[in-house]
Design a protein around this motif. Structure first.
Motif: not given
Lengths: 139, 139
Positions: B102-131
């Motif tokens: 199913v998934a490794a992350c207790h937040h519902g994502y396959r990976t715990c690394f589901y947030r990607r850093y966007r340097p342009a606006d200094d924010t974290l983007d959710e870049c994976e789908k909840r499973v």
């Protein structure tokens, strides 16, 4: 824009990222992987190393043995060009996807994880090929 | 074959592996990745967790918050079946390749690394789908 934090001038530009990260004893672990999904190594970064990595686009780490921030590949030239930074769900670790020049491991292998455990005889097997000769690179 | 070590009975069968590992404050970090090269999470194991992982073929971790060794996926059933264990060049970390249920992350994502850093606006983007829906799994 820069401002004084403690005794250091730091850029505001990464405050959003740095706020999300939990440094333990000043360090956060980073999994370094290439774009093909090969895990290359596990490094530790302090705040300064995170900032230098993002500012230069090349992975910098905090080397405890040297007590300072160093460019990964400083001696060998085997630098890691940053493609993507991910943060785990708790902010306890980073995943950095990189373009690896030559190899990540100072023993001459592309990945530091070049030894596989063989439960049958309780030994570690070298399961990757050497891609450079450390004695030629490090003298 | 088992023998007494400190106050615990341990199997000799993994002495070869355990000798190669440097536990810091009793723990060693392990990068958990799936066979397709997706990095799923970074965990910490003590000696007992390493032994249980190898004995059962399912990843066990030392949860500092619980103060004990736990089967990864104990509550959710989202276990990780061990396919391969690698050791880094210094014996300071492990790489465990797994089949992830199913998934490794207790937040519902396959990976715990589901947030990607966007340097342009200094924010974290959710870049994976909840499973999966954590509220249904954890109640």
């Amino acid at each position: 824009m820069k401002r004084l934090q403690g005794s250091k001038w730091v850029s505001n530009a990464m405050d959003g990222l740095l706020r999300e990260l939990n440094f333990k004893d000043g360090l956060i672990p980073a999994v370094i992987a290439d774009g093909d999904g090969q895990v290359l190594t596990l490094c530790y970064l302090d705040r300064e190393a995170v900032q230098k990595t993002l500012e230069t686009g090349k992975v910098h780490v905090f080397r405890r043995s040297h007590g300072r921030v160093m460019l990964k590949g400083e001696t060998s030239g085997h630098v890691q060009e940053l493609k993507e930074v991910r943060v785990d769900c708790e902010g306890n670790s980073l995943l950095m996807v990189v373009d690896q020049h030559v190899a990540a491991c100072h023993h001459g292998y592309r990945t530091c994880f070049y030894r596989r455990y063989r439960p049958a005889d309780d030994t570690l097997d070298e399961c990757e090929k050497r891609v450079f000769d450390p004695s030629r690179v490090y003298g």
